[in-house]
Design an enzyme around this catalytic site. Structure first.
Site, PDB file in Angstrom:
ATOM      1  N   GLY A  11       8.722   0.276  -3.272  1.00 16.20           N
ATOM      2  CA  GLY A  11       8.684  -1.049  -2.669  1.00 16.20           C
ATOM      3  C   GLY A  11       7.782  -2.014  -3.418  1.00 16.20           C
ATOM      4  O   GLY A  11       7.009  -1.623  -4.300  1.00 16.20           O
ATOM      5  N   ASP A 100       2.913   7.269  -3.548  1.00 18.40           N
ATOM      6  CA  ASP A 100       2.837   8.729  -3.555  1.00 18.40           C
ATOM      7  C   ASP A 100       4.155   9.375  -3.960  1.00 18.40           C
ATOM      8  O   ASP A 100       4.173  10.368  -4.690  1.00 18.40           O
ATOM      9  CB  ASP A 100       2.360   9.253  -2.194  1.00 18.40           C
ATOM     10  CG  ASP A 100       3.215   8.743  -1.036  1.00 18.40           C
ATOM     11  OD1 ASP A 100       3.985   7.794  -1.222  1.00 18.40           O
ATOM     12  OD2 ASP A 100       3.102   9.306   0.073  1.00 18.40           O
ATOM     13  N   VAL A 129       0.554  -0.744  -0.717  1.00 12.57           N
ATOM     14  CA  VAL A 129      -0.202  -1.609   0.197  1.00 12.57           C
ATOM     15  C   VAL A 129      -0.769  -0.800   1.360  1.00 12.57           C
ATOM     16  O   VAL A 129      -1.760  -1.197   1.976  1.00 12.57           O
ATOM     17  CB  VAL A 129       0.678  -2.762   0.740  1.00 12.57           C
ATOM     18  CG1 VAL A 129       0.949  -3.788  -0.339  1.00 12.57           C
ATOM     19  CG2 VAL A 129       1.970  -2.238   1.330  1.00 12.57           C
ATOM     20  N   ASP A 130      -0.154   0.337   1.685  1.00 13.92           N
ATOM     21  CA  ASP A 130      -0.613   1.152   2.811  1.00 13.92           C
ATOM     22  C   ASP A 130      -1.955   1.825   2.549  1.00 13.92           C
ATOM     23  O   ASP A 130      -2.598   2.312   3.480  1.00 13.92           O
ATOM     24  CB  ASP A 130       0.411   2.251   3.142  1.00 13.92           C
ATOM     25  CG  ASP A 130       1.707   1.689   3.698  1.00 13.92           C
ATOM     26  OD1 ASP A 130       1.745   0.473   3.963  1.00 13.92           O
ATOM     27  OD2 ASP A 130       2.665   2.455   3.854  1.00 13.92           O
ATOM     28  N   ARG A 175       3.302   3.448   7.514  1.00 10.30           N
ATOM     29  CA  ARG A 175       4.206   4.465   8.065  1.00 10.30           C
ATOM     30  C   ARG A 175       3.431   5.664   8.580  1.00 10.30           C
ATOM     31  O   ARG A 175       3.663   6.136   9.688  1.00 10.30           O
ATOM     32  CB  ARG A 175       5.215   4.908   6.988  1.00 10.30           C
ATOM     33  CG  ARG A 175       6.318   3.915   6.713  1.00 10.30           C
ATOM     34  CD  ARG A 175       7.452   4.590   5.966  1.00 10.30           C
ATOM     35  NE  ARG A 175       6.992   5.177   4.715  1.00 10.30           N
ATOM     36  CZ  ARG A 175       7.204   4.642   3.512  1.00 10.30           C
ATOM     37  NH1 ARG A 175       7.846   3.504   3.408  1.00 10.30           N
ATOM     38  NH2 ARG A 175       6.765   5.228   2.419  1.00 10.30           N
ATOM     39  N   TYR A 287       7.496  -8.354   4.860  1.00  8.03           N
ATOM     40  CA  TYR A 287       7.945  -8.787   3.537  1.00  8.03           C
ATOM     41  C   TYR A 287       7.110  -9.945   3.016  1.00  8.03           C
ATOM     42  O   TYR A 287       6.988 -10.128   1.799  1.00  8.03           O
ATOM     43  CB  TYR A 287       9.433  -9.135   3.594  1.00  8.03           C
ATOM     44  CG  TYR A 287      10.273  -7.917   3.913  1.00  8.03           C
ATOM     45  CD1 TYR A 287      10.437  -6.914   2.958  1.00  8.03           C
ATOM     46  CD2 TYR A 287      10.847  -7.735   5.162  1.00  8.03           C
ATOM     47  CE1 TYR A 287      11.170  -5.774   3.238  1.00  8.03           C
ATOM     48  CE2 TYR A 287      11.575  -6.598   5.459  1.00  8.03           C
ATOM     49  CZ  TYR A 287      11.734  -5.621   4.496  1.00  8.03           C
ATOM     50  OH  TYR A 287      12.446  -4.491   4.790  1.00  8.03           O
ATOM     51  N   MET A 288       6.530 -10.717   3.918  1.00  4.79           N
ATOM     52  CA  MET A 288       5.629 -11.785   3.500  1.00  4.79           C
ATOM     53  C   MET A 288       4.389 -11.190   2.828  1.00  4.79           C
ATOM     54  O   MET A 288       3.878 -11.729   1.836  1.00  4.79           O
ATOM     55  CB  MET A 288       5.216 -12.603   4.728  1.00  4.79           C
ATOM     56  CG  MET A 288       4.413 -13.850   4.411  1.00  4.79           C
ATOM     57  SD  MET A 288       4.062 -14.787   5.902  1.00  4.79           S
ATOM     58  CE  MET A 288       2.639 -13.903   6.517  1.00  4.79           C
ATOM     59  N   ILE A 289       3.915 -10.064   3.338  1.00  5.66           N
ATOM     60  CA  ILE A 289       2.729  -9.410   2.778  1.00  5.66           C
ATOM     61  C   ILE A 289       3.044  -8.755   1.437  1.00  5.66           C
ATOM     62  O   ILE A 289       2.286  -8.850   0.478  1.00  5.66           O
ATOM     63  CB  ILE A 289       2.183  -8.367   3.774  1.00  5.66           C
ATOM     64  CG1 ILE A 289       1.569  -9.071   4.991  1.00  5.66           C
ATOM     65  CG2 ILE A 289       1.156  -7.461   3.107  1.00  5.66           C
ATOM     66  CD1 ILE A 289       1.118  -8.129   6.077  1.00  5.66           C
TER      67      ILE A 289
END
Length: 368
Positions: A11, A100, A129-130, A175, A287-289
């Site tokens: 992503g 990952d 980002v997570d 997630r 999606y903005m982030i």
């Protein structure tokens, strides 16, 4: 003699273009490398797309742009085809940018290169980002994600505060880990409740979310709730086939916890407070982030990661990921990165800080 390839997988993430730019500029200006190629379309691009020649002039302003200029896809990992394409094109340095799942793919490539006794170096640059990649202090893109999440929380707070019995509900990425939700909550101070995958919570009854919201609405007449996308999945009724669904990268497809909570809030309110005014404003800024350019902090971090990767490969290392451990940069074996996860410890001081800021109950913390 170097012929380098750079690929982004998975992503979107703020900072991907900065890493690409700094890899190209660093290889060229620090070591005189002229043959640098971008692989479009992620892993599948090795065998199904033409490489893109990169140089400092072509990437000079990429750090100002969101997304990835090389394009990316999920899935498409065919080990034999990828390694055959690497050999065919004569690449002897591989720079793989991803999370990952991407690192697990890079590990397989490393093992296959080793099995074939090929003198080709591969390194990973940790992107998500997570912030769920283990061992290292953080992955790039995380700081930007937390910063942009503030805008969504601020909007939710304004909507909730302007309504009678208003709830502002914000779903953030995460997630399997709740780092963005956690740090966005701490940074905002407008959040009344933070829900993450690492904790269990229930809706009805003593100590439940609805009881907490009811009390908070009586006190403040509005409330703001932040929920990570992987939280509360056990509350949502799903068929067995739905629970087994996967995306092209092999990640489980989750039900939308934000939409579910919005419906349950309305159902509960109609039962508990029939005829009274009530509003839920649901914001999903995912999606903005993901699509914004990196902020100053992440741009600096991306530069350090890229240059660390270059120096490691040029020193003769392979099968590693560069990153900070307790603020000291090191080289970590791909296998260690690919098999570890960075989860929120609900028993440490950071989560205790969240509870003190929001004054929320623990809802029954998971013992796992």
């Amino acid at each position: 003699m170097v012929r380098a390839a750079v690929v982004t997988c998975g992503g979107l993430c703020p900072g991907s273009n900065t890493v690409i730019r700094e890899l190209v500029v660093g290889l060229n200006e620090l070591y005189g490398v002229k043959d640098i190629y971008g692989i479009p379309m992620g892993y599948r691009g090795f065998y199904s797309a033409d490489p893109i020649k990169l140089d400092p002039d072509s990437v000079h302003d990429w750090h100002k742009k969101g997304g990835t200029m090389l394009m990316t896809t999920r899935g498409g990992f065919d080990l034999e085809k990828i390694v055959d394409a690497i050999v065919k094109h004569g690449y002897n340095q591989l720079y793989v940018i991803g999370g990952d799942g991407t690192m697990r793919g890079a590990l397989d490539i490393f093992k296959e290169l080793k099995r074939r006794k090929l003198r080709i170096s591969i390194t990973g640059v940790p992107k998500t980002v997570d912030n769920d990649i283990g061992i290292i202090d953080r992955s790039f893109g995380f700081d930007t994600a937390v910063e942009v999440a503030q805008q969504a929380i601020s909007a939710a707070h304004t909507e909730a505060e302007s309504a009678v019995n208003g709830i502002g509900l914000v779903k953030l990425m995460g997630r399997s880990t709740g780092h963005i939700a956690l740090y966005a909550t701490l940074s905002s101070r407008d959040v009344d409740c933070c829900l993450i995958p690492e904790m269990n919570f229930h809706l009805y009854g003593k100590g439940g979310l609805f009881e907490f919201i009811d009390e908070r609405l009586k006190q403040k007449r509005h409330t703001v709730i932040v929920v990570a996308e992987g939280a509360g999945q056990e509350l949502i009724a799903r068929t067995e086939s739905e629970t087994l669904e996967r995306d092209p990268s092999g990640n489980p497809l989750f039900a939308d916890i934000g939409v579910y909570l919005k419906k349950e809030f309305k159902k509960w309110w109609d039962q508990a407070h029939p005829g009274e005014l009530f509003t839920v404003k649901y914001i999903d800024p995912t999606y903005m982030i993901r699509a914004v350019p990196a902020n100053a902090s992440d741009n600096l971090y991306c530069t350090l990661l890229a240059h660390s990767a270059i120096h490691g490969v040029m020193a003769g290392y392979t099968g590693f990921v560069s990153g900070p451990i307790n603020r000291n940069y090191g080289y970590i074996p791909l296998e260690d990165i690919a098999t570890t996860k960075n989860v929120v410890d609900t028993k440490d001081h950071t989560w205790a800080w969240v509870r003190s800021v929001t004054n929320q109950p623990d809802f029954g913390i998971s013992e796992d």
